[in-house]
Design an enzyme around this catalytic site. Sequence first.
Site: not given
Length: 543
Positions: A156, A199
Amino acid sequence: MKKGGFSVEHGWADSAASLSQTLPTNTWDLVITDHNMMGFSSSDALKIVKEFDEGIPVIIVSGAIGEEVAAEAMRLGVHDYIMKDNLTRLIPAIRRELKQNENRQARLRAEAHIDYLFSYDSLTGLTNRQEFEKRLHVLVRASKNPPRQHVLMFLDLDQFKIINDTCGHIAGDELLVQTTHLLKRHIRNQDTLARLGGDEFGIILEDCPQEHALKLAERIRSEVKEHRFVWGDKPFAVSVSIGMVKIDQHTKNHHELLSCADLACYAAKDKGRNGITWYSEDDAELHQRRDEMQWASRIKQAVEENRFTLYFQPMRPLSSAYSHSPHGEFLLRLKQDGRLVAPGAFIPAAERYNLMPLIDGWVVNNAFRYLAESGLGNAREGVYFINLSGTTLSDKHFFEQIQDWLKFYHIIPQRVCFEITETAAIANLINAVDFIAETREKGFKFALDDFGVGLSSFSYLKTIPVDYLKIDGSFVKNLLADPIDEGIVEACNRIGHAAGLKTIAEFVEDDPTTHALARIGVDFAQGYGIATPAPLQEYRRKR
């Protein structure tokens, strides 16, 4: 065909061998074949064409072909047949077949694109979440016999939201593309790299020992940290948090696997970001976070299914000056699997996952509805307390919701007192002061809950505009046995009165404590020694 307006490039074949040699030499739009050639029929030609490219239209031009033979040819895939004595039909037939073939090719391209989107991310070209989960599912099943060990890595980007918010989605997309190129350099042919959404990236490392996987994760973490993303001449520092979990014969299913990797990734974020966490069954912190994640989904579902319920706990005035004004607090419970769950079980998860505005909204809406239906919200006297969290104070839209509910239910705002904890108010001081000031202007009251825990914060009373102080119950419980606790209660009460506020003691459990509080001069008492919380329906019947 030239007279018909076509620019013709053609090849010639008079046998199966020459046709097989000619077809690969060009991108052909059409095949026109005679029906009967020496040792080479139209059916032979059709079979070879279809094996080469099923999309190329085939037209038979023949001097003599029976209806039955023509029908069989059409059944096998010939698009049209034309008699040599009627060649005026040839040009329209060619135009029709070319147009239909163009439409077929467009449809095939669209279907191929849909198939691509079904399995791949359109921005990065990586495997998407659906395809990633499918491969993970297959790998988990294959790992059981014979036993094999793989690793799932969940990544992440830490600064993605900042870049997205400050520079726009185009910049965010560019960062994702650059990150994709960076990650591709670190995976082998048998591994799977995917964009899982936003993301988030995932990597399946097949036949990979834990030690190697951790070294790879450290290389990725280090390289992302060293990467400088520049947008509009402005550089941004980027980092990544990584969660990892092994895949072996003991792995139950891919859903649990993803949950564990996600859990480890967020644990890495909690530890300060730019880190790596390996999931372990023995990690108490990860187990706590898993419980919170499960509660987060339950909370959302409970709101949708209206499984929260309100309780009410009356307060007792300790001075005759307030005997005519009923006071009490709305309390929240959750109905789960046939039992009631107290807030202490799910509020920490709600706070961590920013769900408190959702819960507070449910409470305020339903408390206002009860006050309107019972008539208490329009009575001449009375104050009814509703808890708000610190995160709700930062929600810009919540104050607007309160105003909408006030208009809808037509209650007197002075009948409602919102309460927030002292620590939440201080932690969100600017937002808290603005929210309280705006809300009090509408006529609502405010209380500072758990007061006295942070004695150094007494000076904040000059800044935070409230009407009530609720003295923390940890001091009230030991009031009779501990002189220090008694002194703290007296100090809180004295400071509250000096600021022009009413005081409420929490956790009052017996009559001797009640009498001591009355002697000190506390205005109200609340606790199991005064009244136990009860469902709103019971409280309504007792009134």
